[in-house]
Design an enzyme around this catalytic site. Structure first.
Site, PDB file in Angstrom:
ATOM      1  N   ASP A 281       0.817  -1.216   0.000  1.00  0.00           N
ATOM      2  CA  ASP A 281       0.000   0.000   0.000  1.00  0.00           C
ATOM      3  C   ASP A 281       0.849   1.264   0.000  1.00  0.00           C
ATOM      4  O   ASP A 281       0.352   2.349  -0.325  1.00  0.00           O
ATOM      5  CB  ASP A 281      -0.912   0.031   1.236  1.00  0.00           C
ATOM      6  CG  ASP A 281      -2.070  -0.948   1.120  1.00  0.00           C
ATOM      7  OD1 ASP A 281      -2.366  -1.381  -0.003  1.00  0.00           O
ATOM      8  OD2 ASP A 281      -2.673  -1.272   2.153  1.00  0.00           O
TER       9      ASP A 281
ATOM     10  N   GLY B 269      14.972   4.117   9.057  1.00  0.00           N
ATOM     11  CA  GLY B 269      13.607   4.159   9.560  1.00  0.00           C
ATOM     12  C   GLY B 269      13.165   5.561   9.923  1.00  0.00           C
ATOM     13  O   GLY B 269      13.831   6.259  10.676  1.00  0.00           O
TER      14      GLY B 269
ATOM     15  N   GLU C 171       7.503   0.174   6.803  1.00  0.00           N
ATOM     16  CA  GLU C 171       7.242   1.603   6.950  1.00  0.00           C
ATOM     17  C   GLU C 171       7.838   2.432   5.813  1.00  0.00           C
ATOM     18  O   GLU C 171       7.691   3.648   5.789  1.00  0.00           O
ATOM     19  CB  GLU C 171       7.777   2.106   8.299  1.00  0.00           C
ATOM     20  CG  GLU C 171       7.037   1.530   9.497  1.00  0.00           C
ATOM     21  CD  GLU C 171       5.538   1.825   9.456  1.00  0.00           C
ATOM     22  OE1 GLU C 171       5.168   2.967   9.138  1.00  0.00           O
ATOM     23  OE2 GLU C 171       4.746   0.912   9.717  1.00  0.00           O
TER      24      GLU C 171
ATOM     25  N   GLU D  24      13.655   2.165   4.488  1.00  0.00           N
ATOM     26  CA  GLU D  24      12.821   2.102   5.679  1.00  0.00           C
ATOM     27  C   GLU D  24      12.154   3.450   5.956  1.00  0.00           C
ATOM     28  O   GLU D  24      11.370   3.580   6.877  1.00  0.00           O
ATOM     29  CB  GLU D  24      13.655   1.672   6.885  1.00  0.00           C
ATOM     30  CG  GLU D  24      14.270   0.292   6.728  1.00  0.00           C
ATOM     31  CD  GLU D  24      15.138  -0.090   7.910  1.00  0.00           C
ATOM     32  OE1 GLU D  24      14.626  -0.724   8.844  1.00  0.00           O
ATOM     33  OE2 GLU D  24      16.344   0.260   7.890  1.00  0.00           O
TER      34      GLU D  24
END
Length: 299
Positions: free
Chosen positions: A146, A196, A163, A179
């Site tokens: 998504d 991240g 993520e 990330e």
């Protein structure tokens, strides 16, 4: 560069608006089916689209969809194809598990398929669908499909964790760990790691026109961000957001705006833990060790 492809098109039955077009890599007439088509809310046909030059702006929804496919198939690189006016061409669509429909038709769709053994899910309401419903790139891993828009360019060896996000007309050129966020227009070179929560400024919001790129063997630390380009072998410290106007002390002791260092190689950007000043010091990729090659063999 002239391109001619056959696509399968979904059209809103009431308005005649084109909702989407799928262009199989095989260039064969392959039809799709869905419940929205079965109950007559949308209709479908085959369409042949020819782009005489990718330097010209797209002329139709069908033309725009072919360009997005070319990007996700890695047939063209980000920023190497004209996408001017694409937002004005594409309809805002409710992407549902029963097929694409206009947002104001979702309730009608629920009613029409009520007798079907189907739990309707709306995955997004957007002009761009998720890439993996149209193109499956070779040699990649994607934790959450998504978060990858059609038009993302993911080179073989790319791993996008759950993520990670990649916008259209943006992506990677080789083995990469994603990330964080790769915004529209951004290019990430081979063997680089977007940590991240990290963010790279794109060209959509705020009127920004400067295309940001990251070279090879770079590390963008967790929750870091950049509004300038990086050359090769650079590191941005975790948590440091480096805008074009950020004042940076250079390796020779001068203080300059970060945009003056844009595109330079072999720099570590960090915030001095005692003074709070942002500094750039000479470094190399051995400082962070590079990517784990076994994580990017995505056969």
């Amino acid at each position: 560069m002239s391109i001619k492809r056959i696509g399968h098109r979904f059209i809103d039955s009431a308005s005649g608006k084109t909702l989407d077009v799928w262009f199989p890599r095989s260039n064969k007439e392959i039809a799709r089916s869905c419940l929205a088509l079965k109950v007559g809310m949308i209709k479908s046909d085959f369409v042949t689209v020819e782009i005489e030059s990718v330097d010209d702006a797209p002329k139709s929804v069908e033309d725009a969809y072919l360009r997005l496919h070319l990007l996700s198939e890695c047939a063209v690189k980000p920023n190497a194809i004209n996408l001017e006016g694409v937002f004005g061409l594409l309809a805002n669509v409710a992407w549902t598990s029963a097929g694409p429909v206009l947002p104001n038709e979702v309730e009608n769709l629920r009613d029409l398929i009520a007798e079907e053994n189907h739990q309707l899910n709306v995955t997004s309401i957007d002009k761009f669908p998720r890439m993996t419903d149209y193109v499956i790139p070779e040699g990649v891993r994607i934790g959450n499909a998504d978060r990858i828009r059609l038009g993302a360019h993911l080179a073989s060896g790319t791993t996008v964790m759950h993520e990670g996000f990649v916008n259209f007309n943006a992506g990677t050129l080789g083995n990469s760990m994603v990330e964080g966020r790769i915004s529209a227009g951004v290019i990430v070179g081979a063997d680089s790691d977007v940590g991240g929560g990290a963010s790279i400024m794109g060209t959509l919001s705020g009127g920004g026109k400067q295309v940001i790129s990251i070279g090879e063997r770079n590390l963008l630390g967790a929750n870091a961000g950049i509004g300038i380009s990086l050359g090769d072998d650079c590191i941005v410290e975790a948590g440091l957001y480096l805008t074009a106007g950020t004042k940076v002390k250079t390796p020779v002791g001068d203080v300059v705006s970060a945009h003056e260092l844009s595109g330079q190689s072999g720099l570590l950007f960090r915030r001095n833990s005692q003074s709070g000043a942002v500094e750039a010091i000479v470094t190399n990729t051995s400082t962070w060790g590079g990517l784990n090659s076994s994580l990017h063999s995505n056969d």
